[in-house]
Design a protein around this motif. Structure first.
Motif, mmCIF file in Angstrom:
data_model
loop_
_atom_site.group_PDB
_atom_site.id
_atom_site.type_symbol
_atom_site.label_atom_id
_atom_site.label_comp_id
_atom_site.label_asym_id
_atom_site.label_seq_id
_atom_site.Cartn_x
_atom_site.Cartn_y
_atom_site.Cartn_z
ATOM 1 N N TYR A 244 1.009 -1.287 0.253
ATOM 2 C CA TYR A 244 0.552 0.277 0.203
ATOM 3 C C TYR A 244 0.843 1.678 0.120
ATOM 4 O O TYR A 244 0.296 1.846 -0.368
ATOM 5 N N ALA A 245 2.283 1.392 0.444
ATOM 6 C CA ALA A 245 2.868 2.388 0.641
ATOM 7 C C ALA A 245 3.043 3.228 -0.859
ATOM 8 O O ALA A 245 3.451 3.734 -0.842
ATOM 9 N N PHE A 246 3.027 2.248 -1.895
ATOM 10 C CA PHE A 246 3.147 2.792 -3.349
ATOM 11 C C PHE A 246 1.728 3.577 -3.730
ATOM 12 O O PHE A 246 1.944 4.086 -5.209
ATOM 13 N N VAL A 247 0.689 2.258 -3.660
ATOM 14 C CA VAL A 247 -0.062 3.591 -4.078
ATOM 15 C C VAL A 247 -1.255 4.699 -2.905
ATOM 16 O O VAL A 247 -1.495 5.710 -3.828
ATOM 17 N N SER A 248 -1.055 4.643 -2.130
ATOM 18 C CA SER A 248 -1.974 6.211 -0.912
ATOM 19 C C SER A 248 -1.058 6.827 -1.406
ATOM 20 O O SER A 248 -1.150 7.512 -1.867
ATOM 21 N N PRO A 249 0.173 7.111 -1.329
ATOM 22 C CA PRO A 249 0.786 8.780 -1.294
ATOM 23 C C PRO A 249 0.685 9.168 -3.084
ATOM 24 O O PRO A 249 0.058 9.912 -2.717
ATOM 25 N N ALA A 250 0.349 8.494 -4.061
ATOM 26 C CA ALA A 250 0.013 8.692 -4.994
ATOM 27 C C ALA A 250 -1.814 8.881 -5.474
ATOM 28 O O ALA A 250 -1.832 10.192 -5.382
ATOM 29 N N ILE A 251 -2.247 8.371 -4.516
ATOM 30 C CA ILE A 251 -4.215 8.768 -4.508
ATOM 31 C C ILE A 251 -3.424 10.666 -3.467
ATOM 32 O O ILE A 251 -4.478 11.351 -4.313
ATOM 33 N N ALA A 252 -2.853 10.446 -2.248
ATOM 34 C CA ALA A 252 -3.287 11.872 -1.509
ATOM 35 C C ALA A 252 -2.258 12.473 -2.173
ATOM 36 O O ALA A 252 -2.778 13.915 -2.362
ATOM 37 N N VAL A 253 -1.043 12.871 -3.508
ATOM 38 C CA VAL A 253 -0.957 13.570 -4.093
ATOM 39 C C VAL A 253 -2.573 13.687 -4.974
ATOM 40 O O VAL A 253 -2.129 15.322 -5.445
ATOM 41 N N ALA A 254 -2.619 13.685 -5.348
ATOM 42 C CA ALA A 254 -3.567 13.377 -7.006
ATOM 43 C C ALA A 254 -5.111 14.151 -5.777
ATOM 44 O O ALA A 254 -5.172 15.476 -6.752
ATOM 45 N N VAL A 255 -5.067 13.861 -4.799
ATOM 46 C CA VAL A 255 -6.464 14.561 -4.276
ATOM 47 C C VAL A 255 -5.613 15.915 -3.748
ATOM 48 O O VAL A 255 -6.447 17.037 -3.969
ATOM 49 N N GLY A 256 -4.402 15.665 -3.239
ATOM 50 C CA GLY A 256 -3.485 17.389 -2.604
ATOM 51 C C GLY A 256 -3.667 18.433 -4.511
ATOM 52 O O GLY A 256 -4.582 19.739 -3.911
ATOM 53 N N VAL A 257 -3.368 18.129 -5.054
ATOM 54 C CA VAL A 257 -3.105 19.137 -6.229
ATOM 55 C C VAL A 257 -5.000 19.106 -7.048
ATOM 56 O O VAL A 257 -4.675 20.336 -7.712
ATOM 57 N N MET A 258 -5.807 18.165 -6.611
ATOM 58 C CA MET A 258 -6.766 18.693 -7.362
ATOM 59 C C MET A 258 -7.469 19.723 -6.161
ATOM 60 O O MET A 258 -8.493 20.483 -7.099
ATOM 61 N N ALA A 259 -7.197 18.957 -5.133
ATOM 62 C CA ALA A 259 -9.067 19.316 -4.050
ATOM 63 C C ALA A 259 -8.150 20.654 -3.564
ATOM 64 O O ALA A 259 -9.530 21.443 -3.429
ATOM 65 N N LEU A 260 -6.867 20.533 -3.519
ATOM 66 C CA LEU A 260 -6.840 21.754 -2.371
ATOM 67 C C LEU A 260 -5.358 22.558 -3.313
ATOM 68 O O LEU A 260 -4.778 23.242 -2.914
ATOM 69 N N ASP A 261 -5.009 22.245 -4.415
ATOM 70 C CA ASP A 261 -4.307 23.565 -5.196
ATOM 71 C C ASP A 261 -2.953 23.115 -4.485
ATOM 72 O O ASP A 261 -2.413 24.174 -4.971
ATOM 73 N N GLU A 262 -2.178 22.040 -4.129
ATOM 74 C CA GLU A 262 -1.149 21.876 -3.406
ATOM 75 C C GLU A 262 -0.373 21.962 -4.734
ATOM 76 O O GLU A 262 0.021 21.163 -5.985
ATOM 77 N N PRO A 263 1.233 22.336 -4.272
ATOM 78 C CA PRO A 263 2.376 22.008 -5.693
ATOM 79 C C PRO A 263 2.996 21.175 -5.582
ATOM 80 O O PRO A 263 2.759 20.403 -4.766
ATOM 81 N N PHE A 264 3.699 20.125 -7.041
ATOM 82 C CA PHE A 264 3.922 19.816 -7.125
ATOM 83 C C PHE A 264 4.850 19.815 -8.274
ATOM 84 O O PHE A 264 4.578 19.492 -9.431
ATOM 85 N N GLY A 265 6.325 19.808 -7.831
ATOM 86 C CA GLY A 265 7.593 20.282 -9.063
ATOM 87 C C GLY A 265 8.325 18.753 -9.711
ATOM 88 O O GLY A 265 7.758 17.868 -8.866
ATOM 89 N N TRP A 266 9.004 19.424 -10.307
ATOM 90 C CA TRP A 266 9.474 18.150 -10.417
ATOM 91 C C TRP A 266 10.978 17.811 -9.773
ATOM 92 O O TRP A 266 10.984 16.647 -9.805
ATOM 93 N N SER A 267 11.155 18.714 -8.616
ATOM 94 C CA SER A 267 11.958 18.228 -7.578
ATOM 95 C C SER A 267 11.389 17.181 -6.788
ATOM 96 O O SER A 267 11.786 16.023 -5.915
ATOM 97 N N GLU A 268 9.766 17.669 -6.485
ATOM 98 C CA GLU A 268 8.742 16.421 -5.386
ATOM 99 C C GLU A 268 8.952 15.236 -5.880
ATOM 100 O O GLU A 268 8.623 14.570 -5.783
ATOM 101 N N ALA A 269 8.605 15.381 -7.980
ATOM 102 C CA ALA A 269 8.157 14.286 -8.023
ATOM 103 C C ALA A 269 9.474 13.397 -8.377
ATOM 104 O O ALA A 269 10.041 11.956 -7.964
ATOM 105 N N THR A 270 10.767 13.560 -8.181
ATOM 106 C CA THR A 270 11.936 13.205 -8.571
ATOM 107 C C THR A 270 12.331 12.280 -7.135
ATOM 108 O O THR A 270 12.537 11.288 -6.798
#
Length: 293
Positions: A244-270
């Motif tokens: 689950y450690a590989f799937v749950s964070p991806a869901i959290a990132v997607a929800v944060g970006v879409m619902a809260l307009d949270e930033p996510f750049g190349w450094s965070e992705a790397t």
């Protein structure tokens, strides 16, 4: 389970904008602990007398210390990045805690996981340390918030390793219920000591949007997520259940970006990719040795 645990970061973020974050954590774990013990029923008192000191100590690590830092950190930092730091460091910190407290050997593969995870954490912190996205968000505490999540996760992993000796001494739900309730009471004490909690905050617990946030954290995060995880642990084993450690964070990132307009750049992705890679190495089953002829 991945969906529920990936979504819990959104109500933490939303709830913490309306009430103090540690107070929010205290409400969640006190209610969840009471419900778990009611669920345990006749198994509730099945705690060996000699297990109580370790049970209380691990409850304070797993829930009080961990969630004090985690809820406060999530209130300061993007929820998706907080989820990555939390989930992806659990396998690494568990390796370190197992080495310190149980003498478990750390081989080259595990050292590689620790090194890769450390580099990944560096990338996650890089933008905020250089004043990039943090400055755009206007919150100088983002880096400190992520550091708090990392520190809380370390306390969680230490508590989990120290709880292993008593895990087989009582029913699982009894252990989890008492740890959750004791942790919730500890969180209440911490909140009263460090946060300006008033009657208005108590009233907000039963108002929109804090009430649905707490309800989702209690029912979804604690009761549903925990139950599913324990069944997977029983039927699949720790390795597959830990994926689950590989799937749950991806869901959290997607929800944060879409619902809260949270930033996510190349450094965070790397950083996220490196930390997921480290977790994969740490969780990887050792290959079976060929039998001697």
């Amino acid at each position: 389970m991945c969906l529920v645990w990936g979504l819990t970061w959104l109500p933490v973020k939303v709830g913490a904008t309306h009430v103090p974050p540690v107070f929010l954590a205290a409400a969640r774990f006190t209610v969840a602990g009471l419900l778990m013990l009611l669920w345990a029923g006749r198994d509730l008192p099945k705690v060996p007398r000699g297990a109580w000191p370790r049970l209380i100590g691990t409850a304070l690590l797993l829930n009080t210390g961990n969630y004090t830092l985690l809820f406060w950190g999530t209130a300061q930092a993007p929820s998706g990045l907080a989820a990555i730091v939390n989930f992806a460091t659990i396998p690494i910190y568990t390796l370190l805690a197992s080495r310190v407290f149980e003498g478990e050997r750390i081989d080259g593969r595990k050292l590689a996981a620790i090194a890769l995870g450390t580099v990944g954490l560096g990338f996650l912190f890089a933008t905020r340390a250089l004043g990039g996205l943090s400055a755009a968000q206007g919150n100088p505490l983002e880096a400190l918030g992520l550091a708090a999540v990392a520190a809380g996760t370390l306390l969680y992993c230490v508590g989990a390793v120290l709880a292993r000796p008593i895990a087989g001494a009582m029913p699982t739900l009894t252990l989890a219920g008492w740890q959750t309730l004791i942790g919730g009471l500890g969180l209440t004490a911490v909140s009263l000591a460090i946060e300006p909690v008033g009657y208005d905050d108590l009233a907000k617990l039963v108002q929109w949007p804090v009430l649905p946030a707490v309800a989702f954290l209690v029912i979804g995060g604690s009761l549903m997520g925990f139950t599913i995880y324990m069944r997977l642990l029983r039927d699949w084993g720790a390795f597959r259940a830990g994926l689950y450690a590989f799937v749950s964070p991806a869901i959290a990132v997607a929800v944060g970006v879409m619902a809260l307009d949270e930033p996510f750049g190349w450094s965070e992705a790397t950083g996220a990719l490196l930390m997921f890679g480290a977790a994969a190495i740490a969780l990887r089953k050792p290959s079976a040795k060929p039998a001697m002829a």
